[in-house]
Each structure stands twice: as structure tokens, then as C-alpha cells.
Design an enzyme around this catalytic site. Sequence first.
Site, PDB file in Angstrom:
ATOM      1  N   SER A 190       0.832  -1.219   0.000  1.00  0.00           N
ATOM      2  CA  SER A 190       0.000   0.000   0.000  1.00  0.00           C
ATOM      3  C   SER A 190       0.858   1.257   0.000  1.00  0.00           C
ATOM      4  CB  SER A 190      -0.939  -0.002   1.213  1.00  0.00           C
ATOM      5  OG  SER A 190      -1.859  -1.075   1.133  1.00  0.00           O
ATOM      6  N   GLY A 222      -6.312  -5.430  -3.232  1.00  0.00           N
ATOM      7  CA  GLY A 222      -6.810  -4.726  -2.050  1.00  0.00           C
ATOM      8  C   GLY A 222      -5.782  -3.755  -1.499  1.00  0.00           C
ATOM      9  N   ASP A 223      -4.509  -4.186  -1.502  1.00  0.00           N
ATOM     10  CA  ASP A 223      -3.431  -3.309  -1.026  1.00  0.00           C
ATOM     11  C   ASP A 223      -3.309  -2.080  -1.920  1.00  0.00           C
ATOM     12  OD1 ASP A 223      -2.918  -5.375   0.759  1.00  0.00           O
ATOM     13  OD2 ASP A 223      -1.264  -6.200  -0.427  1.00  0.00           O
ATOM     14  N   ALA A 224      -3.426  -2.293  -3.230  1.00  0.00           N
ATOM     15  CA  ALA A 224      -3.319  -1.181  -4.183  1.00  0.00           C
ATOM     16  C   ALA A 224      -4.478  -0.206  -3.995  1.00  0.00           C
ATOM     17  CB  ALA A 224      -3.302  -1.712  -5.612  1.00  0.00           C
TER      18      ALA A 224
END
Length: 342
Positions: free
Chosen positions: A65, A295-297
Site C-alpha cells: 500500500s 486490495g493493497d493497491a
Amino acid sequence: MAPHLLGLGNPLLDISANVDQAFLDQYELKLADQILAEDKHQPMYKELAEKDDVLYVPGGATQNSIRVAQWLLKTPGSTSYFGSVGKDDFGEKMAAYAKKDGVDARYQVDESAPTGTCGVCVKDGERSLVANLGAANNYKADHTRDADNWAIVEKADVIYSAGFFITVSPEAISLTAKHCASANKIYCMNLSAPFIMQVPPFKQVLTETLPYVDFLFGNETEATTFAETEGWETKDISEIALKISQLPKENSSRPRTVVITQGADATVIATDGKVTTHPVIKLAKEDLVDTNGAGDAFVGGFLSQLLLGKDTEASVKAGNWAANVIIQRSGCTFPDECTYEA
């Protein structure tokens, strides 16, 4: 002073390759799941490393992230990252990647354990993650307290940790979360995986941290697991997000915002007694490479705009754009140049 984003988490080198169902069955893995490695998983890393299409990418949810946020922010050094690596080749690789990406990575170097790795087993675009924390598991809050590093904590406007960090350093989480509440800064956390809520000691840390959380991220599986562990009778994502947003909060100057992603379905956001939905960017099935890091992005994109003082709508837009880029590539990787226009 330019706004600054800090992440604390478990730095892992992703070892990513395509696998078949027999491989998943052999190691008792499920797609769209994240687990910590057990003894039975140890041979798996060698098997992945021997595959023709193996890819090594700096990973760990929080680090992903932060790298994505830095990519969107474009100004080198807009972000910092704390975590523990080993004194080895993988640790040096990770530091080199962070530097290239413009992230100010302050790794604690642990000589007693190897740099952590994460097996990323990809089948038909879906992934199963198996984390072997290694040195990442040995992060100490004293590293956060170190004068040079605490100066970064004090400089940061937004601080983020994935829920996975709960298993490693509840003390560092408590230090940074309480600092944010007392200094009226923004503290963000991610539910990260069902096991964070299902294992009582981890759930307890999450429960103790939640009053300090201004923005909570998660996906639909994690949201329903949270509801189950709270004894809530609902599986409705909007209702769950709203209930979490209304749990007690330490800093009352801003309401808690809960952001729940649902893969290809609309993202649900609850704050201040209201729920809104935000459609994702549609992608043809043939353009999907793998969902690892999506999801992290999303979180990275979201945090980049939150840091700049943009509203939730603008933050979600950037999150969706970043996730859309990442799922069309292998692993949590991105082109050298960011073309995002806010």
C-alpha cells in the site's frame, strides 16, 4: 511542510507463480485466502522458486500500500515505512526496491532470522497467500521509539498498518494509534484476513485499537467474519460497515470511516450514519492477470488522496484506479510512470 504518510507492517518478499489445483490440494490451500505458514508449507517455497514463471516482488500488505501510494504521490520521500528484515540478500533486494520506488524505508535489521517471504499461489487469476514471516515477526517497538524514527512518526499526517501487523507488534500499533488520536492525525487500519478476528488474542488487539482508528479498510469476507465474532446476526455489508463505523471512538473530532471492498462489486463506505456505494472500474476477464495486491493497491490509492486532503469520493476513485492497474499485471507491480489524473 509537505504531507507525509507512514506505514508499519511486515515486509515480505513475494515469491509468486502459477499453480494447479493439485498443488493447492497438496498444501491444503484455498484461493482468495491468506494464512501464516506452518511446517507442512515449508517445502512449498522451494517448489514455487523452481517454477519457470516465478516472480520476486517486494510485498507484505502494508508495504504494498505504501509503495502504491508513493507511486501516485510522485514526489520521492512522501512516504516512510517501518518493518523488520533479515541481514541477507532478500533484505537488500527489498531495500533497493523501496529506494527505487521513492519510499523512505527504515528497516529494523534482524540478524537472527531470514527476511520474511510470502508464497503467492496463483490459479486462474485468483491467489492464495502463505506468509512465512521470518524476521518480520521480530519487529520491536523500540525501533519505532528510536529518536530518528519517532521523528518520522511526528512528521506523519497519516499512519497506516494492515491488520497482519497485529500478530507482530501490538505495542508499535498502540504507540502510533494513540499518537494520532492525541495529535489529531489520521490513523488507518485494515482487517486484512479472517484469522485476525477468529484468533482471540489478535481480535483483542483489534478491539483495543479500534477506538483510535479513523479509517478502517477490509473486504466483504473480513467484514462478515468481524460481524460473526461480534455476535451480530447480519451478513449485510452495508449494515456491518455502518455498525463498525459507530463503535466507540477516542478522537471525536472526526467520525470513523469504514471502507469495504467487494472484488468486482461496488465498494461500500459507511461514515457519520450514512452508507454510500462506489462502483469499481469494469475489467474484461481476459485482461485479469492476477488479484494479488488488488486490495493493497486500493488502499494505497485511497491513502494517497486522503493524505492530500481530498474527499472520500476522490480517494475511492484513486483506489479503484490503482487496483485496476495492479490486477492487469503479475504481483503488486506497476509501470515506472504513474499516469493518474485526480
